[in-house]
Motif scaffolding. Structure first.
Motif, short mmCIF file in Angstrom:
data_model
loop_
_atom_site.label_atom_id
_atom_site.label_comp_id
_atom_site.label_asym_id
_atom_site.label_seq_id
_atom_site.Cartn_x
_atom_site.Cartn_y
_atom_site.Cartn_z
N ILE A 6 0.85 -1.20 0.00
CA ILE A 6 0.00 0.00 0.00
C ILE A 6 0.88 1.24 0.00
O ILE A 6 2.07 1.17 0.32
N LEU A 12 -4.01 8.01 -1.12
CA LEU A 12 -4.42 6.61 -1.21
C LEU A 12 -4.24 5.88 0.12
O LEU A 12 -4.98 4.95 0.42
N ASN A 13 -3.26 6.28 0.91
CA ASN A 13 -3.02 5.61 2.19
C ASN A 13 -4.24 5.74 3.10
O ASN A 13 -4.67 4.76 3.70
N LYS A 15 -7.44 6.30 2.38
CA LYS A 15 -8.58 5.52 1.89
C LYS A 15 -8.32 4.02 2.04
O LYS A 15 -9.22 3.25 2.38
N THR A 16 -7.09 3.60 1.79
CA THR A 16 -6.74 2.19 1.91
C THR A 16 -6.85 1.72 3.36
O THR A 16 -7.40 0.65 3.63
N ASP A 50 3.84 4.90 -4.10
CA ASP A 50 2.83 4.36 -5.01
C ASP A 50 3.41 3.87 -6.33
O ASP A 50 2.96 2.86 -6.87
N ILE A 66 -2.59 -2.18 -3.55
CA ILE A 66 -3.67 -1.22 -3.71
C ILE A 66 -3.02 0.05 -4.21
O ILE A 66 -2.25 0.70 -3.50
#
Length: 139
Positions: A6, A12-13, A15-16, A50, A66
Motif C-alpha cells: 500500500i 491513497l493511504n 482511503k486504503t 505508489d 492497492i
C-alpha cells in the motif's frame, strides 16, 4: 502470510487504511515504517511509494497491491486487476498558457511537455498523432 503493498503516505493511504479497517484489518503504522503487521490476521502491509507498488506485486514481493491504475499503466508491468475500489481516480490533463490560441490537441505539435507519466503521455500523443518532446519530471 499475505503481503499487501500500500502507499506509505498520501491520499491513497488514508482511503486504503479505512478500507482495511472496514474489513477488520488494523495495523500500527509508524511514520518511518516499511512493514506493518496486522492485528489478529496473517497479513503484513508493505508501505511503499505508489510508483513502486506495481513492480512489488509483479515481482512477487507483495501478493496484492492497492494503487491507482495510472501507476500500473505507467510501469507497464504484468499484474492482474482484481476489482476497482472506487477511490484514487485520476486523469491526464495538458496545460497551456492563458494567452495561448488553443484550438485543439494539434497545438501541442512541436511542443515540449513535462510529465510524471511519460509512458502514458507518449501513448496518448501517438494515438492522437501529435509529435511533441516529452520531459520526465518527478516529485
Amino acid at each position: 502470510m499475505l503481503r499487501i503493498a500500500i502507499q506509505a503516505k498520501g491520499r491513497l493511504n488514508e482511503k486504503t487504511m479505512a478500507l482495511l479497517a472496514d474489513a477488520g484489518i488494523s495495523a500500527s503504522v509508524g511514520s518511518r515504517s516499511l512493514i506493518a503487521h496486522a492485528k489478529g490476521f496473517p497479513v503484513d502491509l508493505l508501505l511503499l511509494r505508489d510508483d513502486d507498488i506495481p513492480q512489488a506485486v509483479a515481482m512477487g514481493t507483495a501478493d496484492l497491491g492497492i494503487v491507482g491504475l495510472n501507476e500500473v499503466e505507467e510501469k507497464g508491468v504484468d499484474v492482474h486487476r482484481i476489482i476497482p475500489l472506487g477511490f484514487g481516480g485520476c486523469r491526464l490533463s495538458l496545460a497551456v498558457p492563458r494567452e495561448a490560441d488553443y484550438k485543439g490537441l494539434e497545438w501541442f505539435n512541436g511542443c515540449r511537455i513535462a510529465t510524471s507519466y511519460p509512458a502514458i503521455l507518449s501513448r496518448f500523443l501517438k494515438e492522437k498523432e501529435i509529435s511533441a518532446e516529452i520531459h520526465t519530471i518527478t516529485g
